[in-house]
Motif scaffolding. Structure first.
Motif, short mmCIF file in Angstrom:
data_model
loop_
_atom_site.label_atom_id
_atom_site.label_comp_id
_atom_site.label_asym_id
_atom_site.label_seq_id
_atom_site.Cartn_x
_atom_site.Cartn_y
_atom_site.Cartn_z
N HIS A 1 0.79 -1.22 -0.33
CA HIS A 1 0.08 -0.02 0.04
C HIS A 1 0.94 1.35 0.26
N GLU A 2 0.94 1.75 -0.63
CA GLU A 2 1.54 3.11 -0.88
C GLU A 2 1.48 4.16 -0.31
N ASP A 3 -0.11 4.80 0.63
CA ASP A 3 0.26 5.12 1.53
C ASP A 3 0.61 5.30 2.83
N LEU A 4 1.06 3.98 3.25
CA LEU A 4 1.25 3.54 5.04
C LEU A 4 2.53 3.99 4.58
N LEU A 5 2.77 4.68 5.70
CA LEU A 5 5.16 4.53 5.80
C LEU A 5 5.23 3.64 6.78
N ARG A 6 4.60 3.16 7.52
CA ARG A 6 5.26 2.00 8.98
C ARG A 6 3.89 1.46 8.98
N TYR A 7 3.84 0.06 9.62
CA TYR A 7 3.20 -0.95 10.52
C TYR A 7 3.99 -1.63 11.40
N LEU A 8 3.13 -2.30 12.35
CA LEU A 8 3.73 -3.25 13.06
C LEU A 8 2.04 -3.98 13.49
N THR A 9 3.22 -5.91 13.40
CA THR A 9 1.83 -6.18 14.26
C THR A 9 2.76 -6.80 15.05
N VAL A 10 1.73 -7.55 16.25
CA VAL A 10 2.70 -7.47 17.75
C VAL A 10 0.83 -9.04 18.30
N ARG A 11 1.30 -9.84 18.70
CA ARG A 11 0.59 -10.83 19.08
C ARG A 11 0.73 -10.81 20.65
N VAL A 12 -0.29 -10.14 21.27
CA VAL A 12 -0.71 -10.32 22.84
C VAL A 12 -1.80 -11.74 23.13
N GLU A 13 -1.29 -11.38 24.96
CA GLU A 13 -2.48 -12.87 25.96
C GLU A 13 -3.56 -12.79 24.79
N ALA A 14 -4.17 -11.25 25.72
CA ALA A 14 -5.63 -11.33 25.16
C ALA A 14 -6.02 -8.88 25.18
N LEU A 15 -6.33 -8.54 24.70
CA LEU A 15 -7.13 -7.52 23.74
C LEU A 15 -7.72 -6.67 25.03
N GLU A 16 -7.08 -5.67 25.37
CA GLU A 16 -7.62 -4.74 25.96
C GLU A 16 -8.88 -4.00 25.68
N GLU A 17 -9.51 -4.27 26.75
CA GLU A 17 -11.07 -3.68 26.79
C GLU A 17 -10.79 -1.62 26.66
N GLY A 18 -11.91 -1.35 26.17
CA GLY A 18 -11.86 0.33 26.34
C GLY A 18 -10.16 1.09 25.86
N PRO A 19 -10.14 1.95 26.10
CA PRO A 19 -9.25 2.78 25.48
C PRO A 19 -8.27 2.91 25.37
N SER A 20 -7.49 3.19 24.64
CA SER A 20 -6.04 2.17 24.91
C SER A 20 -5.37 3.81 25.70
N ALA A 21 -3.87 3.49 25.76
CA ALA A 21 -2.86 4.42 26.29
C ALA A 21 -3.07 6.04 25.58
N MET A 22 -3.15 5.54 24.42
CA MET A 22 -3.00 6.95 23.95
C MET A 22 -4.08 7.81 23.45
N LEU A 23 -5.07 6.71 23.65
CA LEU A 23 -6.33 7.86 23.96
C LEU A 23 -6.42 8.51 26.01
N LEU A 24 -6.47 8.35 26.40
CA LEU A 24 -6.28 8.86 27.92
C LEU A 24 -5.63 9.84 27.70
N ASN A 25 -6.77 10.78 28.38
CA ASN A 25 -5.99 11.63 28.15
C ASN A 25 -5.69 12.26 29.12
N LYS A 26 -4.48 12.87 29.61
CA LYS A 26 -3.56 13.34 31.05
C LYS A 26 -4.01 14.83 30.81
N GLY A 27 -4.59 15.18 31.00
CA GLY A 27 -4.64 16.82 31.22
C GLY A 27 -3.83 17.04 32.35
N ARG A 28 -3.80 19.08 32.27
CA ARG A 28 -2.86 19.49 33.10
C ARG A 28 -3.55 19.12 34.65
N ASP A 29 -4.70 18.39 35.09
CA ASP A 29 -5.48 18.61 36.19
C ASP A 29 -4.73 17.29 36.85
N ASP A 30 -4.66 16.42 35.58
CA ASP A 30 -3.67 14.96 36.34
C ASP A 30 -2.32 15.62 37.07
#
Length: 153
Positions: A82-111
């Motif tokens: 695919h010409e529009d992709l720069l990089r990809y990474l696939t990792v095998r995991v034991e279980a899939l995470e439920e809920g938002p990933s760590a990238m989507l968790l917003n750590k604002g100034r209040d935290d």
């Protein structure tokens, strides 16, 4: 069926609609091989740590996949060409995470703790260094003794 997490980065000049179309295309590849995409997260346009193929930014996308190894091999084959992709990474995991990933968790100034809660540089305890008075008196660096100067002779 094994569990996998796939993250890919699309070029910065690709629109969000085109990124959604790529996600749909990759999901169809997995479904065609008997797998399932359980979660899709678009992390948006983010800065890259270094330039990749003359791009400074990229659209990040996470796919949580439940599929066989053959389905992942087919997915990665399509991602490679695919010409529009720069990089990809696939990792095998034991279980899939439920809920938002760590990238989507917003750590604002209040935290974060306030700066007033931490000691400042000059307020640190220097108990292990001892008192400065026991080091003796220091003279200025370029002060000369009269006995060593040429004028005294």
């Amino acid at each position: 069926m094994a569990f996998y997490e796939n993250v890919f980065i699309a070029r910065q000049d690709v629109s969000t609609a085109q990124v959604e179309a790529m996600v749909a295309q990759f999901s169809e590849i997995i479904k065609g091989q008997g797998g399932e995409v359980t979660k899709t997260e678009q992390w948006g346009l983010r800065n890259l740590s270094y330039r990749i193929k003359k791009n400074k930014k990229g659209h990040y996308v996470l796919l949580n996949i439940s599929a066989s190894g053959a389905a992942i091999a087919e997915l990665e084959r399509n991602m490679r060409i695919h010409e529009d992709l720069l990089r990809y990474l696939t990792v095998r995991v034991e279980a899939l995470e439920e809920g938002p990933s760590a990238m989507l968790l917003n750590k604002g100034r209040d935290d974060r703790p306030d700066r007033g809660d931490r000691p400042r540089f000059g307020d640190r305890d220097r108990g292990d260094r001892g008192d400065r008075g026991d080091r003796g008196e220091r003279r200025p660096r370029f002060e000369r003794d009269d006995s060593n100067s040429a004028e005294a002779n």
